[in-house]
Scaffold this motif. Structure first.
Motif, PDB file in Angstrom:
ATOM      1  N   SER A   5      44.184  37.861  48.699  1.00  0.00           N
ATOM      2  CA  SER A   5      43.364  36.739  48.238  1.00  0.00           C
ATOM      3  C   SER A   5      42.702  36.096  49.443  1.00  0.00           C
ATOM      4  O   SER A   5      43.372  35.735  50.419  1.00  0.00           O
ATOM      5  CB  SER A   5      44.220  35.700  47.508  1.00  0.00           C
ATOM      6  OG  SER A   5      44.710  36.196  46.287  1.00  0.00           O
ATOM      7  N   LEU A 103      48.496  38.362  46.547  1.00  0.00           N
ATOM      8  CA  LEU A 103      47.603  37.447  45.850  1.00  0.00           C
ATOM      9  C   LEU A 103      48.192  36.038  45.789  1.00  0.00           C
ATOM     10  O   LEU A 103      49.394  35.847  45.943  1.00  0.00           O
ATOM     11  CB  LEU A 103      47.330  37.965  44.433  1.00  0.00           C
ATOM     12  CG  LEU A 103      46.708  39.362  44.343  1.00  0.00           C
ATOM     13  CD1 LEU A 103      46.533  39.755  42.878  1.00  0.00           C
ATOM     14  CD2 LEU A 103      45.388  39.428  45.083  1.00  0.00           C
ATOM     15  N   CYS A 110      44.869  35.175  40.241  1.00  0.00           N
ATOM     16  CA  CYS A 110      45.710  35.985  41.124  1.00  0.00           C
ATOM     17  C   CYS A 110      47.212  35.847  40.911  1.00  0.00           C
ATOM     18  O   CYS A 110      47.977  36.654  41.440  1.00  0.00           O
ATOM     19  CB  CYS A 110      45.377  35.634  42.574  1.00  0.00           C
ATOM     20  SG  CYS A 110      43.672  36.036  43.030  1.00  0.00           S
ATOM     21  N   ARG A 112      51.048  36.082  39.872  1.00  0.00           N
ATOM     22  CA  ARG A 112      51.883  37.125  39.285  1.00  0.00           C
ATOM     23  C   ARG A 112      53.234  36.536  38.915  1.00  0.00           C
ATOM     24  O   ARG A 112      53.904  35.940  39.735  1.00  0.00           O
ATOM     25  CB  ARG A 112      52.109  38.288  40.247  1.00  0.00           C
ATOM     26  CG  ARG A 112      52.848  39.453  39.539  1.00  0.00           C
ATOM     27  CD  ARG A 112      53.363  40.509  40.471  1.00  0.00           C
ATOM     28  NE  ARG A 112      54.203  39.991  41.542  1.00  0.00           N
ATOM     29  CZ  ARG A 112      55.479  39.607  41.397  1.00  0.00           C
ATOM     30  NH1 ARG A 112      56.071  39.663  40.221  1.00  0.00           N
ATOM     31  NH2 ARG A 112      56.150  39.161  42.433  1.00  0.00           N
ATOM     32  N   ASN A 128      50.831  36.478  34.104  1.00  0.00           N
ATOM     33  CA  ASN A 128      50.008  36.882  35.243  1.00  0.00           C
ATOM     34  C   ASN A 128      48.612  36.316  35.080  1.00  0.00           C
ATOM     35  O   ASN A 128      48.140  36.123  33.958  1.00  0.00           O
ATOM     36  CB  ASN A 128      49.907  38.407  35.314  1.00  0.00           C
ATOM     37  CG  ASN A 128      51.241  39.060  35.540  1.00  0.00           C
ATOM     38  OD1 ASN A 128      52.057  38.562  36.305  1.00  0.00           O
ATOM     39  ND2 ASN A 128      51.481  40.182  34.880  1.00  0.00           N
ATOM     40  N   ALA A 132      45.428  39.758  38.612  1.00  0.00           N
ATOM     41  CA  ALA A 132      46.750  40.348  38.836  1.00  0.00           C
ATOM     42  C   ALA A 132      47.099  41.293  37.697  1.00  0.00           C
ATOM     43  O   ALA A 132      47.571  42.414  37.927  1.00  0.00           O
ATOM     44  CB  ALA A 132      47.806  39.258  38.988  1.00  0.00           C
ATOM     45  N   GLU A 133      46.860  40.879  36.473  1.00  0.00           N
ATOM     46  CA  GLU A 133      47.178  41.719  35.316  1.00  0.00           C
ATOM     47  C   GLU A 133      46.379  43.017  35.334  1.00  0.00           C
ATOM     48  O   GLU A 133      46.928  44.096  35.093  1.00  0.00           O
ATOM     49  CB  GLU A 133      46.914  40.951  34.015  1.00  0.00           C
ATOM     50  CG  GLU A 133      47.202  41.751  32.767  1.00  0.00           C
ATOM     51  CD  GLU A 133      48.666  42.119  32.574  1.00  0.00           C
ATOM     52  OE1 GLU A 133      48.927  43.153  31.917  1.00  0.00           O
ATOM     53  OE2 GLU A 133      49.559  41.383  33.045  1.00  0.00           O
ATOM     54  N   ILE A 142      51.709  44.247  43.210  1.00  0.00           N
ATOM     55  CA  ILE A 142      51.299  42.883  43.537  1.00  0.00           C
ATOM     56  C   ILE A 142      52.463  42.085  44.102  1.00  0.00           C
ATOM     57  O   ILE A 142      53.565  42.075  43.543  1.00  0.00           O
ATOM     58  CB  ILE A 142      50.775  42.138  42.279  1.00  0.00           C
ATOM     59  CG1 ILE A 142      49.677  42.922  41.573  1.00  0.00           C
ATOM     60  CG2 ILE A 142      50.334  40.715  42.633  1.00  0.00           C
ATOM     61  CD1 ILE A 142      48.435  43.098  42.365  1.00  0.00           C
ATOM     62  N   THR A 144      53.009  37.991  45.917  1.00  0.00           N
ATOM     63  CA  THR A 144      52.353  36.718  46.185  1.00  0.00           C
ATOM     64  C   THR A 144      52.771  36.261  47.579  1.00  0.00           C
ATOM     65  O   THR A 144      53.681  36.834  48.190  1.00  0.00           O
ATOM     66  CB  THR A 144      52.730  35.623  45.162  1.00  0.00           C
ATOM     67  OG1 THR A 144      54.090  35.244  45.372  1.00  0.00           O
ATOM     68  CG2 THR A 144      52.507  36.104  43.732  1.00  0.00           C
TER      69      THR A 144
END
Length: 157
Positions: A5, A103, A110, A112, A128, A132-133, A142, A144
């Motif tokens: 991100s 993300l 973004c 998750r 999500n 992200a999904e 993914i 974070t």
């Protein structure tokens, strides 16, 4: 290469025109190991912009056409922009053969696992974000910024 991100790299692309700089993620960018993206900007949204949340669902439901991404004013429907940004982010990941992303946690794009709950009160719910999904559906792992230790351990970085 890792998709990250943009706000986590210090790019002022958050809805309020600021960023969420994380020095460890910025270092990945400096080392040439990461490429920054902002799905909301890729979807055509300006910066700064109004805050948006997924209302009555999560990113999976948005992608399946079962709920919307809205601002505080429900006429501020940016569902299309969120989907377009997710698709453009996926296109970048595919072109660069990226299989891992870090993300922004809790974001409607973004996040998750946990995202803001759609009430603009700071509450959270399971789910999500839209990007992200879509990335998960396309076998992209993914993380974070809250999971950096796990990311570095699992990826031997």
């Amino acid at each position: 290469m890792i998709l990250v991100s943009g706000c986590l790299c210090g790019i002022n692309c958050k809805y309020d025109g600021n960023n969420n700089l994380n020095e460890k993620i910025l270092e990945l960018l400096r080392q040439g190991k990461a490429i920054p993206v902002c799905p909301e900007q890729l979807g055509g949204q300006a910066t700064p912009r109004e805050a948006h949340e997924i209302v009555n669902g999560d990113g999976a439901m948005v992608l399946d056409g079962k709920c919307r991404v809205l601002g505080r004013d429900v006429s501020d429907d940016v569902t299309g922009e969120f989907i377009k940004g997710a698709e453009e982010t996926l296109n970048i990941a595919r072109e660069l053969k990226i299989d891992t992303a870090i993300l922004k946690a809790r974001s409607p794009s973004c996040g998750r696992g946990i995202i803001y709950d759609g009430t603009f009160s700071g509450g959270k719910k399971t789910g999500n974000g839209v990007t992200a999904e879509l990335l998960i559906r396309n076998n992209i792992k993914i993380y974070t910024e809250d999971e950096l230790d796990k990311f570095f351990e699992e990826n031997n970085i």
